[in-house]
Enzyme design. Sequence first.
Site, PDB file in Angstrom:
ATOM      1  N   ARG A  24       1.130  -2.352 -11.922  1.00 33.02           N
ATOM      2  CA  ARG A  24       0.559  -3.686 -11.162  1.00 33.02           C
ATOM      3  C   ARG A  24       0.789  -4.679 -11.801  1.00 33.02           C
ATOM      4  NH1 ARG A  24      -2.787  -1.600  -7.444  1.00 33.02           N
ATOM      5  NH2 ARG A  24      -4.015   0.295  -7.801  1.00 33.02           N
ATOM      6  N   ASP A  51       3.467  13.580   0.477  1.00 31.38           N
ATOM      7  CA  ASP A  51       2.080  13.662   0.351  1.00 31.38           C
ATOM      8  C   ASP A  51       1.277  14.304   1.300  1.00 31.38           C
ATOM      9  OD1 ASP A  51      -0.541  12.600   0.114  1.00 31.38           O
ATOM     10  OD2 ASP A  51       0.179  11.267  -1.475  1.00 31.38           O
ATOM     11  N   HIS A  60      -1.071  11.670   3.039  1.00 30.84           N
ATOM     12  CA  HIS A  60      -0.734  10.797   3.735  1.00 30.84           C
ATOM     13  C   HIS A  60      -0.216  11.473   5.099  1.00 30.84           C
ATOM     14  CE1 HIS A  60       0.688   8.258   0.021  1.00 30.84           C
ATOM     15  NE2 HIS A  60      -0.736   8.417   0.163  1.00 30.84           N
TER      16      HIS A  60
END
Length: 447
Positions: A134, A276, A279
């Site tokens: 981040r 994934d 997902h």
Amino acid sequence: MLAALSYIRPAHCTLFLSLKQTKLLILTKLMVQTRRSTGVTAAPTTFTSSDSHPESSKRRKTSVDKLENATRKPARKKRKKMEDEPPTEDFPVRVSSPWKIGAHVSAAGGVENAVRNAAMVGANAFALFVKSQRKWDSPPLSAENVDVFTTRMQEFGYSPKHVLPHGSYLVNLGNPDEAKRQKSFNCFLDDLQRCEQLGLELYNFHPGSTVGQATKEESIALIAECINNAHKATKYITIVIENMAGSGNVIGSQFSELKGIIDHVEDKTRVGVCLDTCHAFAAVRVLFSALQTFYRDFRDMTSQQKMVGIAAFDTEVGLSYLKGLHLNDSKAALGSKKDRHENIGLGHLGISTFRHIVSDPRTQDIPLILETPTFEATEIWTKEISALNCLSNLVDDSEVLETELSLVNKITSLVRSHAVNKTEKVSKTRARKRDATEGQDHDSDCA
């Protein structure tokens, strides 16, 4: 000390600000001398008077603080107390299996710690962030970081091809804004170079978004261009594109989009896909209308249907591009476009889905990575990894239902207990903060 000063207190001290400041100066000097001679920190002393005003009281407190800070010696930094690392003999036994099941473990304190953290949960593969996910910029890896990481990889018997580093959440290679895309590319390239420093072979990332300012075709071309440039700036790393859940303007929820990126990549030996499960389950309806058998087959009970389903991925993208899987159950319903990970067997996908994945020969020898909730308790991953390894070894169909039910019950019990503990911990933390705030408000009112 107050007695020593009382003889110099004028009768009308509260009316003369200069005299008051003089007294505070004398008091502060005496306090400093006392601390220097005894080595004991004196408790702060405050004066009150019946005719004192809140504003003047605040000024007095500020004056004392400033004077004390000016004469106080710089505080020594406290060394961080290092927790004793658990001995390796306490680690769970790692199962020898062609299905390399693991988890996305913490690299807090240095990337080298990720290797031990993986071994601590019994993983045969693992994922990590090679820097803060981040932040745009992070300190470079030190020689010690690299040396200890590679040593531990050998010590614990991990192969670089079974490690799947995850990219920064800030990166968007599909952004049509050139300056912003370049900033993302610099962060992206830095990650790739760190992977090569560590001797790793794979790097997984989220492809990006149009941000509503380009067509998907334009963003797909931009993403591929960045991959081509990254290949030229690196030696051997394989860039792995992750499929997405389909929200907003995000690229990668359809296999055709993943294929579109790959088609534009010049060196196709250094590009791949990570699927994934959450997902894919949550992705847009178009994906399932075209490839519905691919996902349905993981919950079917016959190997013939499984073969047909996985063949759909092979036809659309190519099985040779499958470099890894993220094993996550889903809290959200089919086609919801919501990326909500759930523990194995506790969501809409169900444990049978994962039994089929970890028993299919075409998912062997690639990293199969858990990103499920842990509630700050890694033993949940230990249990999930153990459960998946158990499912991959099932040969007697008559034992399947009973085994699946037993494993789900164990995972459920563990998750619930740690979820309750975390909720209680959060509640206590909030209560302490609330009490502290109320205490500060009370002190302010009394000042």
